[in-house]
Design an enzyme around this catalytic site. Sequence first.
Site, PDB file in Angstrom:
ATOM      1  CE  LYS A  66      41.215 143.815 -29.421  1.00 40.15           C
ATOM      2  NZ  LYS A  66      41.847 142.830 -28.539  1.00 40.15           N
ATOM      3  CG  LEU A  73      40.001 143.247 -24.238  1.00 43.16           C
ATOM      4  CD1 LEU A  73      40.254 144.665 -24.720  1.00 43.16           C
ATOM      5  CD2 LEU A  73      40.470 142.238 -25.259  1.00 43.16           C
TER       6      LEU A  73
END
Lengths: 285, 285
Positions: free
Chosen positions: A149, A205
């Site tokens: 991230k 993600l």
Amino acid sequence: MTRTVYVNGQYLPETEATVSIFDRGFLFADGVYEVTSVLGGKLLDFDGHAIRLQRSLDELEMKNPISKDDLLEVHRELVRVNNIDEGLVYLQITRGAADRDFAYPADDVAPTIVLFTQAKPGLADSAKAKEGMKVISIEDQRWGRRDIKTVQLLYPSMGKMAAKAAGADDAWMIEDGHVTEGTSNNAYIVKGNTIITRQLSNDILHGITRAAVLRFAKEAQMNVEERAFTLQEAQNADEAFITSASTFVMPVVEIDGVAVGRGVPGAVAARLREIYLDESLKTAI
Amino acid sequence: MTRTVYVNGQYLPETEATVSIFDRGFLFADGVYEVTSVLGGKLLDFDGHAIRLQRSLDELEMKNPISKDDLLEVHRELVRVNNIDEGLVYLQITRGAADRDFAYPADDVAPTIVLFTQAKPGLADSAKAKEGMKVISIEDQRWGRRDIKTVQLLYPSMGKMAAKAAGADDAWMIEDGHVTEGTSNNAYIVKGNTIITRQLSNDILHGITRAAVLRFAKEAQMNVEERAFTLQEAQNADEAFITSASTFVMPVVEIDGVAVGRGVPGAVAARLREIYLDESLKTAI
């Protein structure tokens, strides 16, 4: 109102909150982040975010400047001093400030840590959740490690602008003919009694909300299939929705101008949103 | 010694040079940059960098906060006050500071502009140019718009660290079996009398030094072929080299442990370096 933010151990007015121009977050996008939602003044799934933060740091061989307990304390203090009832806490850690060099700096360079809050009244009782989102599709041009991230968010930002320009709310990204995810959220479709969402890999993600929603879905006896799906499959699905820490579960009612199902929020998304909010609030801290 | 740097219209000691934690360069990597070399206290190819800067800004619909004349003046003033004889001037422009949102901020948000110098004694008379560089190959995992010179530099930074760990100087990136470029430079091979380097596209940076070197090569009656080449082709070439604003022309003598040619800097690279330095100095300002 001036927020109080947190920068490298200090609580500061947001107008005085700065980082060095030599910060590697600024010069190299050499930083990671997390966003934790706040409902009723409490943090949702703080543990999940803390664990993913550590994973992002580990993947980049970046030091963690703060213990989990202290991190929780900073989150809580910011929520308290800024009177956040509904909103979020943003956290960013970078490799710190050093003279510009592609090579990482010496070990004694301290990481930078920044946290701030954003008030989002109406986060739980969202008008958009009743109305549904419209998305467009764009090519996925991001780097290869979307599982980390990082703050390399220019392309998602460009995607959000492309969506706005097209009168839509967000963009779903397409790679090799399949949907990867939204600009800042994971993407799902519902076909029959099955919830379909892309399997975890470096391509997307690993959403904290995704993990929770899939767990709740299975507990509620819904079928979950983790695989890639095409845009056409999505347009022909019964329902579509996204999940993210700050939108929870949000129905998608239109994709590239084509109505999904009857073009209104679907029952599965609505039910998952309800379960997610109920269950997350029980464990909020 | 404390450098003087430039931030949003002010000349400041580097220790006081900061940007807001809300700067989009810090939060979204929403910024572009240029690096201009300094030799004998003069700027090399300032015009080329100014033109590419404007192209990067245009591609991202970002405002330019400074005229070309003023930008030149800031470059010169920083070179002067910091006594830079050999070195470089780094310039970064971001979309400015605004509360965090993937969507671009309102039009009245001013871009951020930052410049600083780095002294690099021995830049022209480089020991590395006589010795040659070793490179490793890594997969190219960067985003799709490498023609825009953004600060999304985490992957090149990781590549540089991978090279260091392998005892090499840099990494060449491979996509679909072909070399794209180095972590912060364009890549070339020489086969027979032909200089081969990848054609311009969104896959690589449109190097200012690349353009100049190819022009000088053609003027010197060398053959230039702009096409993609494989790693194997590079390992079997007579010579290999890179170009960038801060390394000029730099020979590559080893790729993934395989010697290129006789494993020493080649004549073509040496000649191009000489021509580049001579010609660039003539037009330095």
